[in-house]
Design an enzyme around this catalytic site. Structure first.
Site, short mmCIF file in Angstrom:
data_model
loop_
_atom_site.label_atom_id
_atom_site.label_comp_id
_atom_site.label_asym_id
_atom_site.label_seq_id
_atom_site.Cartn_x
_atom_site.Cartn_y
_atom_site.Cartn_z
N HIS A 1 33.80 -29.54 15.31
CA HIS A 1 32.38 -29.27 14.97
C HIS A 1 32.27 -28.25 13.83
O HIS A 1 31.27 -27.54 13.73
CB HIS A 1 31.60 -28.76 16.19
N SER B 1 30.87 -24.00 -15.43
CA SER B 1 29.45 -24.29 -15.54
C SER B 1 28.99 -23.88 -16.92
O SER B 1 29.47 -22.90 -17.48
CB SER B 1 28.69 -23.50 -14.47
N LYS C 1 31.65 -19.57 -12.64
CA LYS C 1 31.92 -20.74 -11.83
C LYS C 1 33.23 -21.44 -12.16
O LYS C 1 33.63 -21.57 -13.31
CB LYS C 1 30.80 -21.77 -12.01
N GLU D 1 35.27 -33.53 -5.81
CA GLU D 1 33.86 -33.94 -5.70
C GLU D 1 33.65 -35.36 -6.23
O GLU D 1 32.96 -36.18 -5.63
CB GLU D 1 32.95 -32.98 -6.47
#
Ligand code: ARG
Length: 465
Positions: free
Chosen positions: A159, A280, A286, A293
């Protein structure tokens, strides 16, 4: 209206509508089948010679002509024509242009229906072999990392809540196992891909005494397809491959999700190499995990292709229908996407850097050794349900006082259960917890090392075949 004569124009009195010509053509995408089309044609010609339909000389002329066309295509000199509809007619027309009369005999006892089905199978067989090599490369990378990290402790989750400590190596071996099943599925699928449609002709077979077993042998097929109608019409092998690919993409997507979580500041379990990340344009700090992804995102298109292919087939009557031309783009994109995703992962794996302290600290936070304490009580004669209750209370005390189980005092623990002795602190450590799960398939570092060793042996056997 088009003026170019079609190979099938005999019964037509009007030229094809220019839009229809473009609409029905497939050459823009099926030209990637060219090497397999040529391979199939050369084998077909050799078989026609063997049964006396082509002379020795004709066969030689055809074979040389096709080899030259292969060269033209490889060098980018071949001029593809939409007017000639597809890869098959483009190559055949060029052959006749180059070698004259003999070229016109190549299509004896053959149809584009069995030709295209054969080409796609040759293509897919080749691609499955390449994909399997990428899976093996990724698996090797996982084994290397798992071996190095057998003693590294991380929180195992259920979980997405800290559950029990596990070896990071053990976690990596879970991914190894999934990929093993993926590889086996592809190998199994390959058996059904490697059946030869050629000789089925348009749908009913042919009046020429083709030696289909000979052609199959030349092309490395296991055998010719046993039913001509089935051979030209079904694309279940492409559906099956895309289903295998979907499962692999599902696995890679889950794997991606973990890599993405682990690289975040909140987890900080691993570092991905700069070469696999991007920055970024606005936020200078970043470093984004773009590769995982994208892989996660690309799983969607492969699942979509599976649906496309199933839907493509679902209402087709026997035998060949033009619908089948629509099998290629989803299949090609599935192959490309899958191979690229596997490649990215295989390239990335040797550069994944674990932050061992961070994993360890995180495992210490979630009362991950609570089950170990319950098991300890059971070994001292407490029924498991009672033990569960006692440990629950210990956890509550820990939460209330901001301490881990290992930092409660012996007196505090004994107040909950008198059976607890000073040896309890051995099993409350993360190391003790992981070490104790010392059975086949368990997370103890020794088991992880043994599993890596076994897996390496299996991969060596695979490499031999
Ligand atoms: N381009 C066609 C395909 O991809 C080749 C077979 C065409 N056969 C036919 N009878 N029109 O399926």
């Amino acid at each position: 209206m088009s003026s170019e004569p079609k190979p099938w124009a005999g019964r037509f009195t009007e030229a094809t509508d220019a839009f229809v010509e473009a609409f029905t053509a497939s050459v823009d995408f099926d030209k990637r089948l060219a090497p397999y089309d040529i391979q199939g044609s050369i084998a077909h010609a050799a078989m026609l010679k063997r049964i006396g339909v082509l002379s020795e000389e004709e066969c030689q002329i055809i074979t040389q002509g096709l080899e030259q066309i292969r060269g033209e295509i490889e060098r980018g000199e071949f001029s593809w024509s939409v007017k000639l509809e597809d890869v098959h007619m483009n190559i055949e027309a060029r052959l006749t242009e180059r070698v004259g009369e003999a070229g016109k005999k190549l299509h004896t006892g053959r149809s584009r229906n069995d030709q295209v089905a054969t080409d796609v199978r040759l293509y897919l067989r080749h691609e499955i072999d390449r994909i399997i090599r990428e899976i093996l490369r990724l698996q090797t990378g996982l084994l290397d990392l798992a071996e190095r990290e057998a003693d590294t402790i991380m929180p195992g989750f259920t979980h997405l809540q800290v559950a029990q400590p596990v070896s990071f190596g053990h976690h990596l071996l879970a991914w190894y196992e999934m990929l093993s099943r993926d590889r086996e599925r592809l190998l199994d699928c390959r058996k059904r891909v490697n059946i030869m449609p050629l000789g089925a002709a348009a749908l009913a077979g042919t009046t020429f005494p083709l030696d289909r077993f000979y052609t199959a042998e030349l092309l490395g097929f296991d055998r010719p397809a046993a039913n001509s109608l089935d051979a030209v019409s079904d694309r279940d092998f492409a559906v099956e491959f895309t289903a295998c690919a979907s499962l692999i993409m599902m696995h890679l997507s889950r794997f991606s999700e973990e890599l993405i979580l682990w690289t975040s500041a909140q987890f900080d379990f691993i570092d991905l190499p700069d070469a696999f990340c991007t920055g970024s344009s606005i936020m200078p700090q970043k470093k984004n995990p773009d590769v995982p992804e994208l892989v996660r995102g690309k799983s969607g298109r492969v699942f979509g292709h599976l649906m496309s292919l199933l839907t493509l087939m679902k209402s087709q009557p026997l035998a060949y229908n033009k619908d089948n031309q629509e099998d290629k783009e989803p299949l090609f994109d599935t192959v490309d996407t899958l191979r690229n995703c596997l490649r990215a992962f295989a390239d990335m794996m040797p550069h994944v850097r674990p932050n061992r302290d961070s994993m360890y600290n995180s495992a210490q936070k979630g009362y991950a050794t609570a089950t170990d304490l319950a098991d300890y009580l059971v070994r001292r004669g407490v029924p498991f349900r009672d033990a569960h209750e006692i440990v629950g209370k210990a956890v509550r005390l820990g939460i209330e006082t901001g301490r881990d189980l290992a930092h409660l005092s012996l007196t505090e623990l004994q107040r909950l259960s008198a059976t607890i002795g000073p040896d309890v602190f051995e099993i409350l450590t993360l190391e003790g917890s992981v070490r104790a799960r010392n059975h086949f398939g368990g997370t103890a570092p020794d088991q992880v090392r043994a599993a890596v060793k076994q897996a390496r042996q299996r991969l060596e056997e695979v490499a031999k075949t």
